[in-house]
Design an enzyme around this catalytic site. Structure first.
Site, PDB file in Angstrom:
ATOM      1  N   HIS A 143       0.825  -1.202   0.000  1.00  0.00           N
ATOM      2  CA  HIS A 143       0.000   0.000   0.000  1.00  0.00           C
ATOM      3  C   HIS A 143       0.866   1.263   0.000  1.00  0.00           C
ATOM      4  CE1 HIS A 143      -3.777   2.115   0.844  1.00  0.00           C
ATOM      5  NE2 HIS A 143      -3.072   2.897   1.630  1.00  0.00           N
ATOM      6  N   TYR A 184       4.292   0.659  -3.064  1.00  0.00           N
ATOM      7  CA  TYR A 184       4.020   0.387  -4.481  1.00  0.00           C
ATOM      8  C   TYR A 184       5.093  -0.545  -5.062  1.00  0.00           C
ATOM      9  CZ  TYR A 184       0.660   4.209  -4.165  1.00  0.00           C
ATOM     10  OH  TYR A 184      -0.392   5.001  -3.805  1.00  0.00           O
ATOM     11  N   LYS A 190      -7.363  13.689  -6.555  1.00  0.00           N
ATOM     12  CA  LYS A 190      -6.843  12.324  -6.453  1.00  0.00           C
ATOM     13  C   LYS A 190      -7.998  11.366  -6.168  1.00  0.00           C
ATOM     14  CE  LYS A 190      -3.443   9.565  -3.950  1.00  0.00           C
ATOM     15  NZ  LYS A 190      -2.566   9.492  -2.786  1.00  0.00           N
ATOM     16  N   HIS A 240     -10.466   2.452  -0.544  1.00  0.00           N
ATOM     17  CA  HIS A 240     -10.583   2.015   0.845  1.00  0.00           C
ATOM     18  C   HIS A 240     -11.366   0.707   0.847  1.00  0.00           C
ATOM     19  CE1 HIS A 240     -10.082   3.915   5.054  1.00  0.00           C
ATOM     20  NE2 HIS A 240      -8.915   3.701   4.483  1.00  0.00           N
ATOM     21  N   ASP A 247      -5.998  14.507   1.666  1.00  0.00           N
ATOM     22  CA  ASP A 247      -4.967  14.569   0.623  1.00  0.00           C
ATOM     23  C   ASP A 247      -5.084  15.855  -0.182  1.00  0.00           C
ATOM     24  OD1 ASP A 247      -3.517  12.244   1.027  1.00  0.00           O
ATOM     25  OD2 ASP A 247      -4.900  11.010  -0.136  1.00  0.00           O
ATOM     26  N   ASP A 259      -0.591  15.012   5.387  1.00  0.00           N
ATOM     27  CA  ASP A 259      -1.626  14.410   6.223  1.00  0.00           C
ATOM     28  C   ASP A 259      -1.161  13.050   6.717  1.00  0.00           C
ATOM     29  OD1 ASP A 259      -2.205  12.995   3.663  1.00  0.00           O
ATOM     30  OD2 ASP A 259      -3.875  12.214   4.837  1.00  0.00           O
ATOM     31  N   GLU A 268      -3.548   4.574  12.856  1.00  0.00           N
ATOM     32  CA  GLU A 268      -4.147   5.274  11.723  1.00  0.00           C
ATOM     33  C   GLU A 268      -5.358   6.078  12.171  1.00  0.00           C
ATOM     34  OE1 GLU A 268      -4.595   2.692   8.323  1.00  0.00           O
ATOM     35  OE2 GLU A 268      -2.436   2.376   8.198  1.00  0.00           O
ATOM     36  N   GLN A 287      -7.735   9.015  12.587  1.00  0.00           N
ATOM     37  CA  GLN A 287      -8.051   9.926  11.489  1.00  0.00           C
ATOM     38  C   GLN A 287      -7.888  11.390  11.890  1.00  0.00           C
ATOM     39  OE1 GLN A 287      -9.387   8.590   8.199  1.00  0.00           O
ATOM     40  NE2 GLN A 287      -7.971   7.215   9.223  1.00  0.00           N
ATOM     41  N   ASP A 299      -5.768   7.777 -11.435  1.00  0.00           N
ATOM     42  CA  ASP A 299      -6.123   6.369 -11.643  1.00  0.00           C
ATOM     43  C   ASP A 299      -6.093   5.616 -10.325  1.00  0.00           C
ATOM     44  OD1 ASP A 299      -3.395   6.576 -11.343  1.00  0.00           O
ATOM     45  OD2 ASP A 299      -2.901   5.133 -12.906  1.00  0.00           O
ATOM     46  N   ASN A 349      -3.545   5.721  -7.153  1.00  0.00           N
ATOM     47  CA  ASN A 349      -3.450   4.814  -6.021  1.00  0.00           C
ATOM     48  C   ASN A 349      -3.562   3.397  -6.574  1.00  0.00           C
ATOM     49  OD1 ASN A 349      -5.854   3.387  -4.067  1.00  0.00           O
ATOM     50  ND2 ASN A 349      -3.961   3.929  -3.075  1.00  0.00           N
TER      51      ASN A 349
END
Lengths: 719, 222
Positions: free
Chosen positions: A47, A50, A89, A93, A115, A266, A310, A312, A488, A526
């Site tokens: 994730h 890449y 972007k 999820h 983002d 972020d 993580e 938020q 994409d 992503n």
């Protein structure tokens, strides 16, 4: 505090392969601490790193005179003239949404909004591309309801209009739904914020909500296949708070305007770890963090948990030290946490202190630059067998098969749960080919669409990849917009399988060819791999999000046909039924090749429609379901019947590309024909709008009857 | 004419409301919820839509008790005009400036769509620009718009001609199809639909513009 011993099991549980662990040992020359292992696992999972896709992503066209910033930052930045930029972007999820649909989808929306605003843009539009399993699957209804509710709950409260998207159903998503969230924002080109830190000894500031244990290890979870232990993964899903996000947006924009921000990032996947490493790495600096200063929601959190949380609605910023008091006052005004948690350091170190102990001491630049990168073996997807005999069906029965399917039924059930007008700049609300939002205070407007036809991509990844971009191009064109750029969101199965990797490679090649030919470069994106459950992969789903510009909002094509208008097709119809929606929905046949896409023709036809927008009252692209479905939808939306003077199924339901259906006033037909002849663009008068009946050749049904089916089928399938 | 638009944390239609007032010719002051007084000379206070305080506790409940709340209540008690739209309507009921409560929609889902409203009275500055019984098209976007009130108060609202707008096709289960109600002195209006989202041709409708124009015109005469 006692930390677990580093064992092969623990290493495996962190998603690290033995050779990857070996690489860690080589980099640091010793066994990592538990916290360090967590940091590597967070940075090196699929994730964040890449690692399977990078090689191929590099081949995508990302440049153009309109591109201010391409992939690599939080979102892509594209010039829209007058010193303004659109920043956008799309991101998946998927796994969190399958585990806990409401919160998974909500935090997907929250993440993509951050983002965008972390770069200094105020979000002005959102979209969502959703793929669910077949309606009869026991989980589908629960997932649809939860995901749609979660998207609405977050976006509506945050205050971003959701203006478009797609929803499809297919058994390949039974064990793995897809939730792809898109956001776009507006910024001034001289006030865009990037993530690269600069300057030594600059304070690193933590902003926003407090850190809890939610989502610890989420990015690693998102990089694994699912199996029946999935319920155990629920604690890795984060919980969203749009109220905090809205305050964070306002506070960040005020902060940016104050001149206090050197760089900002972020906290998304792998939270504090990923954001701090990103800022240091891009700035060629080290970072020291003192975790005791991190605002915490829970007692006795460990360094490991804080680095991997993580939670938020959090941001990390490098601050101009002389602006500290002003910056702090802004966050206090909005009742948000503001804490100095570290500083930039000259040496290449990622130094994590907690309770007077060194919890991690790693060479920062190695965390991302030395991440593994794989050239995964792949095999070309074999050419599909030609389509055999197609079963006979009457035109109206064929239309019914489509509009009874929740994939092609009216989507009001979904989009009425989303606020599509907050901001009071929405010009085209959901239901037309693309959503359109005015650039506040100007005559300009931006159009947004998201597209892919996964059946095509599965049959022929290269043509399918091209088609996804071409369809986005057409949807933007159909509202009168000039396509600008693309994001994409590539959703595929397990890349360690050569046939899946082959789908990925083929789709990337197709997308690359199309964005080059149509001049809509990729500016962000992503990748979501491992979308498999018990070894079964989803349909390859490279979702394309695209943005177009309308110079004057008066030029938007947003009309509806009126009675007596002519139905005219731009482009030529050969009657391609391979992989068509009709075969899939009416007969359960997914066979044949995807329709070929001629990119030069796409461009020519698009330019023709934009140049002649004054001669058309309404326009839509022809895609799934071909002319018949498009004509029905256009007529139904205007409360009209329609007559199409044809009854050949391939003509009515074929999915040939580079085509549009337009509604034309009678007096405008001749000028349009003349323009088409001059431009060498095929044009066919195929019928007329009006009346209360839908008629195709000799077959017909009352509009009211079809309309009832079309408008109730979605609810019937998911309620 | 001077309008004050209040911003609570979580308000998200505050700019839209300010734009609508400005288009209609008003001077607009933006007021932060932690302020304790309204700017001098304010004629109309507007409480915009959104999710003040995240809709936590009850929609509008925390906002009603914000520092600016007392000043808004005072303004209303002195005969000032107050317009509350969507979340603003919820805040006005929580402040006690309007009767009733906005409960969860009958369908239990958020509803965003264009609805037809019937103008149920023209006897107010807000509705004087419309014809009695005129049908106008205005969007709704809410999760809690189901107007609920005890039978006696409902009868009184109807008897005193204080129902400003009713839904032609009730989207949320509101009693008496009520979309908006007036205070006893007819100067406080709360409504769930968003007139500020239909003031401009680009919105695809301008039926909301007459509400702002009527209000400003009415005040100019007063």
């Amino acid at each position: 505090m006692h930390e677990p011993e580093i064992t092969p099991d623990l290493i495996a549980a962190h998603g690290l392969k033995p050779d990857e662990y070996q690489r860690i040992l080589e980099i640091i020359g010793r066994e990592p601490t538990f916290t360090e292992l967590g940091i590597f696992s967070a940075m090196w999972n699929e994730h964040c790193s890449y690692k399977s896709s990078k090689k191929w992503l590099r081949t995508l066209p990302t440049k153009g005179p309109q591109v201010i910033c391409g992939p690599g930052e939080n979102a892509g930045v594209v010039d829209i003239g007058d010193g303004q930029a659109v920043i956008f972007k799309m991101e998946s999820h998927n796994h969190p949404s399958y585990i806990e649909p409401h919160q998974g989808a909500a935090t997907g929306v929250g993440g993509i909004l951050r983002d965008v605003f972390t770069m200094g843009a105020r979000p002005i539009a959102a979209m969502n591309a959703l793929s669910f399993g077949e309606p009869s699957h026991p989980k589908t209804s629960h997932l649809v309801k939860g995901v749609v509710e979660g998207i609405g709950a977050y976006g509506n409260a945050f205050g971003v209009p959701t203006v478009g998207g797609e929803v499809r159903f297919h058994r390949a998503y039974n064990g793995n739904c897809l939730v792809n969230a898109f956001a776009a924002g507006l910024a001034e080109t001289d006030a865009i914020f990037y993530s690269a830190a600069s300057g030594v000894g600059m304070p690193v500031v933590y902003l926003g909500a407090k850190t809890g244990r939610d989502g610890v290890g989420g990015a690693t979870m998102a990089s694994a296949e699912f199996d029946d232990t999935i319920e155990e993964k629920r604690p890795t899903v984060q919980v969203g708070d749009p109220f905090t996000e809205k305050r964070l947006l306002e506070a960040c924009l005020e902060l940016m305007a104050s001149g206090a921000v050197i760089s900002i990032q972020d906290m998304g996947a792998a939270g504090l770890t990923c954001s701090a490493v990103e800022m240091g790495d891009k700035g060629g600096l080290g970072i020291r963090l003192t975790l005791d200063n991190v605002p915490q929601r829970e007692a006795a959190m460990t360094a490991y948990e804080m680095m991997l949380s993580e939670s938020q609605e959090r941001m990390l910023m490098v601050l101009k030290p002389e602006k500290e008091a002003e910056a702090r006052a802004i966050f206090e005004k909005w009742d948000l946490d503001f804490a100095i948690v570290g500083e930039t350091i000259p040496e290449d170190r990622f130094l994590i202190l907690h309770g007077n102990e060194v919890k991690a001491d790693l060479p920062l630049s190695k965390l991302s630059s030395s991440a593994p990168e794989y050239d995964r073996p792949w095999v070309e997807t074999p050419a599909p067998a030609p389509l055999g005999e197609v079963p006979a069906i009457a035109p109206i029965a064929a239309l019914r098969a489509l509009i009874e399917s929740p994939t092609y039924a009216h989507k009001a059930w979904v989009y009425e749960q989303y606020d599509c007008q907050v901001g009071a700049d929405t010009v085209v609300t959901p239901g037309l080919p693309a959503g359109v939002v005015r650039v506040h205070g100007t005559k300009k407007a931006l159009a947004f669409t998201s597209d892919v036809t996964p059946r095509y991509v599965k049959a022929n990844p290269f043509e399918g990849g091209k088609q996804a971009v071409a369809e986005a191009y057409r949807n933007l064109t159909a509202v009168g917009a000039r396509p600008l750029a693309t994001t994409d969101n590539l959703n595929f199965g397990n890349p360690e399988k050569p046939e899946i990797m082959g789908q990925f490679v083929g789709a990337i090649k197709g997308i690359g060819a199309a964005v080059a030919a149509l001049d809509m470069p990729i500016v962000s994106g992503n990748v979501s791999l491992y979308n498999e459950t018990d070894g079964k992969a989803i349909l390859p789903t490279p979702t394309i999000g695209a943005v177009g510009l309308i110079d004057d909002v008066a030029g938007v094509i947003a009309g509806r046909p009126v009675s007596g208008d002519l139905a005219v097709v731009i482009g030529s119809t050969a009657g391609h039924l391979g992989q068509s929606a009709l075969l899939a929905e009416a007969f359960g046949i997914e066979a044949g090749d995807a329709p070929p896409v001629d990119l030069a023709v796409e461009r020519k036809h698009g330019e023709f429609l934009r140049a002649n927008r004054g001669l058309v009252r309404a326009a839509t692209d022809l895609g799934d379901g071909g002319l018949a479905l498009a004509a029905f939808e256009m007529a139904e939306g205007a409360g009209l019947g329609v007559t199409i003077d044809a009854d050949a199924i391939p003509f009515l339901f074929g999915e040939d590309q580079a085509r549009y259906l337009v509604a034309v006033e009678t007096r405008d037909l001749a000028p349009l024909q003349k323009a088409a002849a001059a431009a060498g663009v095929p044009l066919a008068l195929v019928g007329q709008f009006g009346g209360t009946v839908v008629r195709m050749g000799g077959d017909e049904a009352p509009l009211a009857d079809l309309s009832r089916t079309y408008r109730t089928a979605f609810a019937a399938a998911v309620e | 004419m001077k309008a004050a638009v209040i911003t609570f944390p979580g308000s998200n239609c505050d700019r839209d409301m300010a734009v609508a007032f400005e288009r209609a010719g008003a001077d607009v002051a933006r007021v932060w919820h932690k302020d304790t007084a309204l700017p001098a000379g304010v004629d109309v206070v507007a409480i915009p839509g959104g999710f003040s305080f995240g809709d936590y506790l009850r929609c509008g409940a925390i906002a009603a008790r914000s520092p600016i709340g007392a000043a808004v209540i005072d303004h209303a008690r002195r005969g000032g005009y107050v317009l509350g739209v969507c979340n603003g309507f919820q805040v006005l009921t929580e402040m006690g400036l309007l009767p009733g409560a906005l409960m969860r929609n009958a369908g239990l889902k958020f509803v965003c769509k264009r609805v037809d409203l019937r103008v149920a009275t023209t006897d107010s500055a807000y509705t004087s620009g419309y014809g009695l019984g005129e049908v106008i098209s205005v969007p709704v976007a809410h999760h809690d718009g189901n107007y609920t009130v005890d039978a006696e108060t409902l009868a009184r609202l109807q008897g005193e001609d204080r129902v400003a707008f009713t839904y032609m096709d009730n989207p949320n289960g509101a009693m008496g199809d009520i979309a908006g109600v007036l205070s006893e002195n007819r100067r406080v209006l709360g409504m769930m639909p968003h007139p500020e989202r239909v003031v401009d041709a680009a919105h695809g409708g301008t039926d909301g513009a007459r509400l702002f124009a009527g209000l400003i015109g009415g005040l100019a005469l007063a």
